[in-house]
Design a protein around this motif. Structure first.
Motif, PDB file in Angstrom:
ATOM      1  N   THR A  52      -2.346 -11.414 -11.957  1.00 35.74           N
ATOM      2  CA  THR A  52      -2.339 -10.214 -11.117  1.00 35.74           C
ATOM      3  C   THR A  52      -1.933 -10.545  -9.681  1.00 35.74           C
ATOM      4  N   ASP A  53      -2.504 -11.621  -9.121  1.00 34.89           N
ATOM      5  CA  ASP A  53      -2.162 -12.023  -7.753  1.00 34.89           C
ATOM      6  C   ASP A  53      -0.699 -12.474  -7.663  1.00 34.89           C
ATOM      7  N   ASP A  56       1.462  -9.432  -7.546  1.00 30.96           N
ATOM      8  CA  ASP A  56       1.403  -8.826  -6.207  1.00 30.96           C
ATOM      9  C   ASP A  56       2.368  -9.521  -5.252  1.00 30.96           C
ATOM     10  N   GLU A  59       6.082  -8.707  -6.300  1.00 28.87           N
ATOM     11  CA  GLU A  59       6.457  -7.336  -5.952  1.00 28.87           C
ATOM     12  C   GLU A  59       6.600  -7.163  -4.441  1.00 28.87           C
ATOM     13  N   ALA A  60       5.768  -7.846  -3.663  1.00 30.19           N
ATOM     14  CA  ALA A  60       5.889  -7.782  -2.206  1.00 30.19           C
ATOM     15  C   ALA A  60       7.208  -8.398  -1.749  1.00 30.19           C
ATOM     16  N   THR A 180      -3.039 -14.199  -0.495  1.00 31.09           N
ATOM     17  CA  THR A 180      -3.369 -13.030  -1.310  1.00 31.09           C
ATOM     18  C   THR A 180      -4.724 -13.203  -1.989  1.00 31.09           C
ATOM     19  N   THR A 181      -4.965 -14.377  -2.557  1.00 31.52           N
ATOM     20  CA  THR A 181      -6.240 -14.594  -3.256  1.00 31.52           C
ATOM     21  C   THR A 181      -7.417 -14.638  -2.275  1.00 31.52           C
ATOM     22  N   GLN A 184      -8.109 -10.974  -1.201  1.00 33.28           N
ATOM     23  CA  GLN A 184      -8.761 -10.188  -2.248  1.00 33.28           C
ATOM     24  C   GLN A 184     -10.165 -10.729  -2.536  1.00 33.28           C
TER      25      GLN A 184
END
Length: 187
Positions: A52-53, A56, A59-60, A180-181, A184
């Motif tokens: 999932t990360d 992300d 896609e960014a 990112t991790t 989150q």
């Protein structure tokens, strides 16, 4: 004794020259060491959260997902950009890009037909494109990155293809992934 035609003799001689490759094909250059990094120091990381990360981050960066398999921890994505002013240095070596192409054909079936067509200059409205593909494999608390770049000319023909799993891309991905991790994980 019957004479063997020269063409068959040459064909048999060339067939004897065939060799078996000494190694299997592999990515060249080899992927950088930074393209394989730990996502969880304990090695017991949740594959789903890593996938999932990773999605992300991709896609960014403007990648579009092609396939994902959460059970395997596999993500495949690509992005495409037009190459304005792209020039292939080998373009004129084999008649490509010469400004004139002539296609013809002849066929016999339930009648006889001849076809001739031509095109002048570049194909307007079609730009050369660069397609960048990235594959990620999250397994056993580690993430492996594989990246390749392919360039197509204005006719859609492949002109360049190479492995781009280099140190710069993988380090930037790793840094962004860690940010990112941690973001989150804090929320």
């Amino acid at each position: 004794m019957k004479a063997i035609p020269l063409s068959i003799t040459c064909l048999l001689a060339l067939a004897g020259c065939q060799t078996v490759p000494d190694r299997l094909p592999q990515a060249e250059p080899a992927p950088a060491a930074a393209c394989y990094f730990p996502t969880d120091p304990s090695g017991q990381g949740d594959t789903l959260s890593v996938v999932t990360d990773s999605i992300d981050v991709l896609e960014a960066w403007g990648f579009a997902l092609e396939t994902t398999d959460t059970e395997l921890g596999l993500v495949s994505a690509s992005r495409e950009q037009e190459l304005i002013g792209y020039y292939d240095r080998y373009d004129y070596d084999y008649g490509y890009g010469s400004g004139f192409r002539l296609f013809g054909g002849f066929g016999i079936g339930r009648g006889v037909g001849i076809g001739v067509g031509g095109s002048f200059g570049p194909a307007f409205g079609q730009q050369p494109v660069e397609v960048e593909r990235v594959s990620l494999l999250a397994r056993d608390g580690h993430l492996r990155i594989s990246r390749d770049i392919r360039r197509f000319d204005h006719l859609g023909e492949l002109r360049e293809s190479y492995s781009a799993s280099n140190d710069d891309f993988c380090r930037r991905f790793q840094e962004t992934f860690e940010q990112t991790t941690s973001t989150q994980g804090a929320s």
